[in-house]
Motif scaffolding. Structure first.
Motif, PDB file in Angstrom:
ATOM      1  N   GLY A  22      57.160  66.287   2.529  1.00 40.71           N
ATOM      2  CA  GLY A  22      57.003  67.543   1.821  1.00 40.71           C
ATOM      3  C   GLY A  22      58.225  67.999   1.058  1.00 40.71           C
ATOM      4  N   LEU A  23      59.392  67.434   1.375  1.00 39.66           N
ATOM      5  CA  LEU A  23      60.614  67.763   0.652  1.00 39.66           C
ATOM      6  C   LEU A  23      61.036  66.651  -0.297  1.00 39.66           C
ATOM      7  CD1 LEU A  23      62.652  69.505   3.479  1.00 39.66           C
ATOM      8  CD2 LEU A  23      61.535  70.583   1.511  1.00 39.66           C
ATOM      9  N   GLY A  24      60.112  65.709  -0.550  1.00 42.20           N
ATOM     10  CA  GLY A  24      60.364  64.653  -1.521  1.00 42.20           C
ATOM     11  C   GLY A  24      61.176  63.485  -1.017  1.00 42.20           C
ATOM     12  N   ARG A  25      61.473  63.458   0.291  1.00 42.14           N
ATOM     13  CA  ARG A  25      62.247  62.328   0.833  1.00 42.14           C
ATOM     14  C   ARG A  25      61.333  61.115   0.978  1.00 42.14           C
ATOM     15  NH1 ARG A  25      64.678  66.284   5.299  1.00 42.14           N
ATOM     16  NH2 ARG A  25      62.448  66.550   5.496  1.00 42.14           N
ATOM     17  N   PRO A  26      61.826  59.925   0.596  1.00 45.22           N
ATOM     18  CA  PRO A  26      60.995  58.723   0.713  1.00 45.22           C
ATOM     19  C   PRO A  26      60.713  58.385   2.172  1.00 45.22           C
ATOM     20  CG  PRO A  26      63.128  58.214  -0.300  1.00 45.22           C
ATOM     21  CD  PRO A  26      63.126  59.656   0.010  1.00 45.22           C
ATOM     22  N   LEU A  27      59.496  57.976   2.410  1.00 46.38           N
ATOM     23  CA  LEU A  27      59.057  57.510   3.723  1.00 46.38           C
ATOM     24  C   LEU A  27      58.872  56.002   3.656  1.00 46.38           C
ATOM     25  CD1 LEU A  27      56.300  60.221   4.345  1.00 46.38           C
ATOM     26  CD2 LEU A  27      58.556  60.117   5.434  1.00 46.38           C
ATOM     27  N   PRO A  28      58.827  55.337   4.790  1.00 42.23           N
ATOM     28  CA  PRO A  28      58.557  53.893   4.767  1.00 42.23           C
ATOM     29  C   PRO A  28      57.185  53.597   4.154  1.00 42.23           C
ATOM     30  CG  PRO A  28      59.362  54.581   6.919  1.00 42.23           C
ATOM     31  CD  PRO A  28      59.086  55.833   6.137  1.00 42.23           C
ATOM     32  N   TYR A  29      57.112  52.469   3.459  1.00 41.98           N
ATOM     33  CA  TYR A  29      55.832  52.044   2.905  1.00 41.98           C
ATOM     34  C   TYR A  29      54.799  51.992   4.030  1.00 41.98           C
ATOM     35  CZ  TYR A  29      58.019  50.835  -1.511  1.00 41.98           C
ATOM     36  OH  TYR A  29      58.680  50.902  -2.705  1.00 41.98           O
ATOM     37  N   GLY A  30      53.591  52.392   3.721  1.00 39.12           N
ATOM     38  CA  GLY A  30      52.511  52.369   4.692  1.00 39.12           C
ATOM     39  C   GLY A  30      52.330  53.687   5.430  1.00 39.12           C
ATOM     40  N   GLU A  31      53.345  54.543   5.430  1.00 40.77           N
ATOM     41  CA  GLU A  31      53.189  55.843   6.066  1.00 40.77           C
ATOM     42  C   GLU A  31      52.452  56.787   5.122  1.00 40.77           C
ATOM     43  OE1 GLU A  31      56.173  57.934   8.126  1.00 40.77           O
ATOM     44  OE2 GLU A  31      57.052  56.124   8.980  1.00 40.77           O
ATOM     45  N   ARG A  32      51.806  57.770   5.721  1.00 45.09           N
ATOM     46  CA  ARG A  32      51.073  58.746   4.921  1.00 45.09           C
ATOM     47  C   ARG A  32      52.041  59.847   4.480  1.00 45.09           C
ATOM     48  NH1 ARG A  32      45.710  59.851   4.270  1.00 45.09           N
ATOM     49  NH2 ARG A  32      45.209  61.993   3.740  1.00 45.09           N
ATOM     50  N   GLY A  33      52.151  60.033   3.206  1.00 45.36           N
ATOM     51  CA  GLY A  33      53.046  61.053   2.675  1.00 45.36           C
ATOM     52  C   GLY A  33      52.280  62.214   2.084  1.00 45.36           C
ATOM     53  N   VAL A  34      53.021  63.115   1.502  1.00 47.39           N
ATOM     54  CA  VAL A  34      52.454  64.260   0.800  1.00 47.39           C
ATOM     55  C   VAL A  34      52.192  63.819  -0.633  1.00 47.39           C
ATOM     56  CG1 VAL A  34      52.947  66.593  -0.031  1.00 47.39           C
ATOM     57  CG2 VAL A  34      53.664  65.900   2.266  1.00 47.39           C
ATOM     58  N   GLU A  35      51.021  64.149  -1.129  1.00 39.69           N
ATOM     59  CA  GLU A  35      50.684  63.737  -2.488  1.00 39.69           C
ATOM     60  C   GLU A  35      51.674  64.332  -3.482  1.00 39.69           C
ATOM     61  OE1 GLU A  35      46.843  63.603  -5.417  1.00 39.69           O
ATOM     62  OE2 GLU A  35      46.602  63.591  -3.243  1.00 39.69           O
ATOM     63  N   ARG A  36      52.125  63.507  -4.390  1.00 38.52           N
ATOM     64  CA  ARG A  36      53.096  63.931  -5.399  1.00 38.52           C
ATOM     65  C   ARG A  36      52.388  64.623  -6.547  1.00 38.52           C
ATOM     66  NH1 ARG A  36      57.619  59.759  -6.424  1.00 38.52           N
ATOM     67  NH2 ARG A  36      58.344  61.532  -7.604  1.00 38.52           N
ATOM     68  N   GLN A  37      53.151  65.400  -7.262  1.00 42.35           N
ATOM     69  CA  GLN A  37      52.643  66.044  -8.465  1.00 42.35           C
ATOM     70  C   GLN A  37      52.549  64.990  -9.561  1.00 42.35           C
ATOM     71  OE1 GLN A  37      51.756  69.034  -6.754  1.00 42.35           O
ATOM     72  NE2 GLN A  37      51.715  69.463  -8.899  1.00 42.35           N
ATOM     73  N   PRO A  38      51.464  64.979 -10.299  1.00 41.34           N
ATOM     74  CA  PRO A  38      51.391  64.029 -11.412  1.00 41.34           C
ATOM     75  C   PRO A  38      52.438  64.397 -12.457  1.00 41.34           C
ATOM     76  CG  PRO A  38      49.520  65.537 -11.436  1.00 41.34           C
ATOM     77  CD  PRO A  38      50.283  65.815 -10.183  1.00 41.34           C
ATOM     78  N   GLU A  39      53.032  63.393 -13.067  1.00 39.19           N
ATOM     79  CA  GLU A  39      54.072  63.623 -14.075  1.00 39.19           C
ATOM     80  C   GLU A  39      53.467  63.737 -15.461  1.00 39.19           C
ATOM     81  OE1 GLU A  39      57.535  61.110 -13.917  1.00 39.19           O
ATOM     82  OE2 GLU A  39      57.194  60.746 -11.787  1.00 39.19           O
ATOM     83  N   GLY A  40      54.141  64.498 -16.312  1.00 44.04           N
ATOM     84  CA  GLY A  40      53.748  64.600 -17.707  1.00 44.04           C
ATOM     85  C   GLY A  40      52.530  65.457 -17.957  1.00 44.04           C
ATOM     86  N   VAL A  41      52.211  66.364 -17.038  1.00 45.34           N
ATOM     87  CA  VAL A  41      51.044  67.229 -17.217  1.00 45.34           C
ATOM     88  C   VAL A  41      51.410  68.367 -18.166  1.00 45.34           C
ATOM     89  CG1 VAL A  41      49.433  68.784 -16.051  1.00 45.34           C
ATOM     90  CG2 VAL A  41      50.159  66.674 -14.924  1.00 45.34           C
ATOM     91  N   ALA A  42      50.589  68.542 -19.183  1.00 43.14           N
ATOM     92  CA  ALA A  42      50.803  69.641 -20.125  1.00 43.14           C
ATOM     93  C   ALA A  42      50.133  70.889 -19.555  1.00 43.14           C
ATOM     94  CB  ALA A  42      50.223  69.295 -21.487  1.00 43.14           C
ATOM     95  N   ARG A  43      50.944  71.903 -19.281  1.00 40.11           N
ATOM     96  CA  ARG A  43      50.443  73.170 -18.762  1.00 40.11           C
ATOM     97  C   ARG A  43      50.950  74.277 -19.666  1.00 40.11           C
ATOM     98  NH1 ARG A  43      52.686  70.462 -14.408  1.00 40.11           N
ATOM     99  NH2 ARG A  43      51.270  69.920 -12.711  1.00 40.11           N
ATOM    100  N   THR A  44      50.234  75.382 -19.676  1.00 41.73           N
ATOM    101  CA  THR A  44      50.759  76.563 -20.345  1.00 41.73           C
ATOM    102  C   THR A  44      51.901  77.097 -19.481  1.00 41.73           C
ATOM    103  OG1 THR A  44      49.333  78.118 -19.167  1.00 41.73           O
ATOM    104  CG2 THR A  44      48.450  77.146 -21.223  1.00 41.73           C
ATOM    105  N   PRO A  45      52.766  77.934 -20.031  1.00 44.63           N
ATOM    106  CA  PRO A  45      53.806  78.534 -19.202  1.00 44.63           C
ATOM    107  C   PRO A  45      53.230  79.273 -17.986  1.00 44.63           C
ATOM    108  CG  PRO A  45      54.361  78.825 -21.499  1.00 44.63           C
ATOM    109  CD  PRO A  45      52.964  78.260 -21.456  1.00 44.63           C
ATOM    110  N   ASP A  46      52.123  79.996 -18.182  1.00 42.78           N
ATOM    111  CA  ASP A  46      51.502  80.704 -17.060  1.00 42.78           C
ATOM    112  C   ASP A  46      51.033  79.731 -15.985  1.00 42.78           C
ATOM    113  OD1 ASP A  46      50.502  83.265 -15.878  1.00 42.78           O
ATOM    114  OD2 ASP A  46      48.582  82.210 -16.065  1.00 42.78           O
ATOM    115  N   GLU A  47      50.361  78.658 -16.395  1.00 42.60           N
ATOM    116  CA  GLU A  47      49.898  77.648 -15.421  1.00 42.60           C
ATOM    117  C   GLU A  47      51.080  77.014 -14.695  1.00 42.60           C
ATOM    118  OE1 GLU A  47      45.852  76.083 -17.695  1.00 42.60           O
ATOM    119  OE2 GLU A  47      47.788  75.216 -18.228  1.00 42.60           O
TER     120      GLU A  47
END
Length: 162
Positions: A22-47
């Motif tokens: 949840g704080l963005g620290r890498p976990l070992p492969y195969g462990e269940r992590g927190v889903e990351r935010q997709p990169e490059g998403v176009a949002r309005t400033p409000d969104e």
């Protein structure tokens, strides 16, 4: 030598596909992590602000930083310092929550400096004065006491009156 192939995109840049906590620290492969935010998403400033605040309130400042970084990289040149500064504040809180007081304090100060020039305008209702006070107080606290900061409890309010 037996090496695992590196995860790279078509241009050869690292993709960092490892699961993360949840704080963005890498976990070992195969462990269940927190889903990351997709990169490059176009949002309005409000969104952008609504999503970043939701993530901050949930104790996920690393993920909020990714949302704010999209605005920084895709927004108008005149607002880049604002969005970069907000992203730095989120990363500063991330470091504080990970126990990196020195890095957290440095990024909080840098982020506050980046947004300070927007105080008179308060773009999109962003509480620039409140955020710079929050960042300064938390940075001072981190310098005095290097304890781990609970991210959700210490999350700032991005907009005034919310």
């Amino acid at each position: 030598m037996n090496r695992t192939p590196r995860d790279r995109d078509a241009e050869g840049r690292a993709r960092s596909a490892r699961p993360r906590d949840g704080l963005g620290r890498p976990l070992p492969y195969g462990e269940r992590g927190v889903e990351r935010q997709p990169e490059g998403v176009a949002r309005t400033p409000d969104e952008t602000l609504v999503e970043a605040q939701r993530l901050l309130d949930a104790g996920k400042p690393f993920h909020a930083h990714e949302v704010l970084e999209d605005a920084w990289k895709s927004g108008p040149e005149a607002e880049r310092g604002l969005w970069r500064g907000l992203a730095q504040l989120a990363v500063g809180l991330t470091h504080a929550a990970r126990g990196n007081a020195t890095g957290g304090a440095a990024l909080l100060v840098r982020g506050a400096e980046s947004i300070a020039s927007y105080a008179a305008v308060m773009p999109y209702g962003i509480d620039v004065d409140g955020l710079t006070r929050w960042a300064g107080a938390l940075a001072d606290e981190l310098r005095r006491n290097a304890a781990v900061v609970p991210a959700a409890e210490r999350a700032p309010q991005l907009r005034a009156g919310r």
